[in-house]
Design a protein around this motif. Structure first.
Motif, PDB file in Angstrom:
ATOM      1  N   ARG A  69       0.844  -1.090  -0.041  1.00  0.00           N
ATOM      2  CA  ARG A  69      -0.046   0.073  -0.019  1.00  0.00           C
ATOM      3  C   ARG A  69       0.805   1.359   0.198  1.00  0.00           C
ATOM      4  NH1 ARG A  69      -4.851  -0.538  -0.117  1.00  0.00           N
ATOM      5  NH2 ARG A  69      -5.524   1.383   0.900  1.00  0.00           N
ATOM      6  N   THR A  70       0.537   2.541  -0.378  1.00  0.00           N
ATOM      7  CA  THR A  70       1.095   3.688  -0.473  1.00  0.00           C
ATOM      8  C   THR A  70       1.571   4.116   0.856  1.00  0.00           C
ATOM      9  OG1 THR A  70      -0.827   4.456  -1.730  1.00  0.00           O
ATOM     10  CG2 THR A  70       0.567   6.071  -1.114  1.00  0.00           C
ATOM     11  N   LEU A  85      -0.436  12.160 -10.824  1.00  0.00           N
ATOM     12  CA  LEU A  85      -1.436  11.515 -10.469  1.00  0.00           C
ATOM     13  C   LEU A  85      -2.296  11.088 -11.984  1.00  0.00           C
ATOM     14  CD1 LEU A  85      -3.549  14.150  -8.276  1.00  0.00           C
ATOM     15  CD2 LEU A  85      -2.594  11.940  -7.555  1.00  0.00           C
ATOM     16  N   ASP A  86      -2.689   9.978 -12.220  1.00  0.00           N
ATOM     17  CA  ASP A  86      -3.126   9.506 -13.403  1.00  0.00           C
ATOM     18  C   ASP A  86      -4.459   9.240 -13.386  1.00  0.00           C
ATOM     19  OD1 ASP A  86      -0.242   9.012 -13.978  1.00  0.00           O
ATOM     20  OD2 ASP A  86      -0.255   6.961 -13.136  1.00  0.00           O
ATOM     21  N   GLU A  87      -5.044   8.500 -14.214  1.00  0.00           N
ATOM     22  CA  GLU A  87      -6.514   8.234 -14.396  1.00  0.00           C
ATOM     23  C   GLU A  87      -7.077   7.893 -13.032  1.00  0.00           C
ATOM     24  OE1 GLU A  87      -7.506   6.039 -17.680  1.00  0.00           O
ATOM     25  OE2 GLU A  87      -5.998   6.803 -18.680  1.00  0.00           O
ATOM     26  N   GLN A  88      -8.184   8.633 -12.606  1.00  0.00           N
ATOM     27  CA  GLN A  88      -9.176   8.418 -11.598  1.00  0.00           C
ATOM     28  C   GLN A  88      -8.136   8.394 -10.255  1.00  0.00           C
ATOM     29  OE1 GLN A  88     -11.097   4.797 -12.539  1.00  0.00           O
ATOM     30  NE2 GLN A  88     -12.313   5.743 -14.116  1.00  0.00           N
ATOM     31  N   THR A  89      -7.958   7.396  -9.633  1.00  0.00           N
ATOM     32  CA  THR A  89      -7.278   7.326  -8.287  1.00  0.00           C
ATOM     33  C   THR A  89      -5.968   6.691  -8.530  1.00  0.00           C
ATOM     34  OG1 THR A  89      -8.330   5.128  -7.826  1.00  0.00           O
ATOM     35  CG2 THR A  89      -9.285   7.258  -7.146  1.00  0.00           C
ATOM     36  N   GLU A  90      -5.461   6.356  -9.672  1.00  0.00           N
ATOM     37  CA  GLU A  90      -4.169   5.982  -9.901  1.00  0.00           C
ATOM     38  C   GLU A  90      -3.164   7.043  -9.708  1.00  0.00           C
ATOM     39  OE1 GLU A  90      -3.804   3.684 -13.363  1.00  0.00           O
ATOM     40  OE2 GLU A  90      -5.654   2.516 -12.859  1.00  0.00           O
ATOM     41  N   LYS A  91      -1.835   6.666  -9.058  1.00  0.00           N
ATOM     42  CA  LYS A  91      -0.818   7.651  -9.000  1.00  0.00           C
ATOM     43  C   LYS A  91       0.554   6.898  -9.368  1.00  0.00           C
ATOM     44  CE  LYS A  91      -1.114   7.611  -4.095  1.00  0.00           C
ATOM     45  NZ  LYS A  91      -1.155   8.477  -2.925  1.00  0.00           N
ATOM     46  N   ALA A 121      -5.748   1.562  -8.805  1.00  0.00           N
ATOM     47  CA  ALA A 121      -6.883   2.187  -8.331  1.00  0.00           C
ATOM     48  C   ALA A 121      -7.127   2.028  -6.833  1.00  0.00           C
ATOM     49  CB  ALA A 121      -7.999   2.115  -9.110  1.00  0.00           C
ATOM     50  N   THR A 122      -6.519   0.606  -6.350  1.00  0.00           N
ATOM     51  CA  THR A 122      -6.894   0.183  -4.939  1.00  0.00           C
ATOM     52  C   THR A 122      -5.813   0.785  -3.985  1.00  0.00           C
ATOM     53  OG1 THR A 122      -5.694  -1.754  -5.341  1.00  0.00           O
ATOM     54  CG2 THR A 122      -8.109  -1.758  -5.636  1.00  0.00           C
ATOM     55  N   GLY A 123      -4.686   1.563  -4.594  1.00  0.00           N
ATOM     56  CA  GLY A 123      -3.735   2.237  -3.855  1.00  0.00           C
ATOM     57  C   GLY A 123      -2.575   1.199  -3.375  1.00  0.00           C
TER      58      GLY A 123
END
Length: 135
Positions: A69-70, A85-91, A121-123
């Motif tokens: 996890r992050t 920051l990428d699409e939606q919640t991706e980074k 997307a799930t971090g």
């Protein structure tokens, strides 16, 4: 009365199950006694050239980073030198692994090689690579 209780349980299950499953995604990292995380973290923007020497050890544990996890990566490698920051919640986090113009006053972004860690997307870590392939 029985029907109301059934529907209450059904609604609870529908709304709480996804939260429980998402909370279970990812993992913390084990200890890596051969990796000097303090040295990595103290080499902000890769300006002291300590990170390049630590890469072989980090590569040895690369597979164990996937799914982390992050917050586990933050604790392990420290705050990233930058993030996108990428699409939606991706980074994507990046850590400079060599000195370059980013070491000059103002910390301008540079083309110096970077370790890139992509979070889905799930971090959790889904991809790890370098901006330029290592030699």
């Amino acid at each position: 009365m029985l029907a109301r209780r059934f529907y209450s349980c059904l609604l609870f299950s529908l709304f709480s199950a996804p939260t429980l499953f998402l909370g279970a995604c990812g993992h913390s990292l084990p200890d890596f006694p051969d990796f000097d995380a303090a040295a990595w973290q103290s080499d902000s923007f890769g300006c002291q050239n300590k990170r390049a020497g630590l890469l072989p050890i980090l590569e040895k544990h690369r597979a164990e980073l996937f799914g982390a996890r992050t917050n586990a990566i933050d604790a392990f490698l420290g705050h990233p030198d930058g993030a996108e920051l990428d699409e939606q919640t991706e980074k994507t986090y990046f850590y400079y692994i060599e000195s370059g113009p980013q070491c000059e006053r103002g910390h301008a972004r540079s083309a110096a090689n970077k370790l890139l860690i992509h979070f889905g997307a799930t971090g959790t870590v889904t991809e790890i690579h370098y901006e330029r392939p290592r030699k």
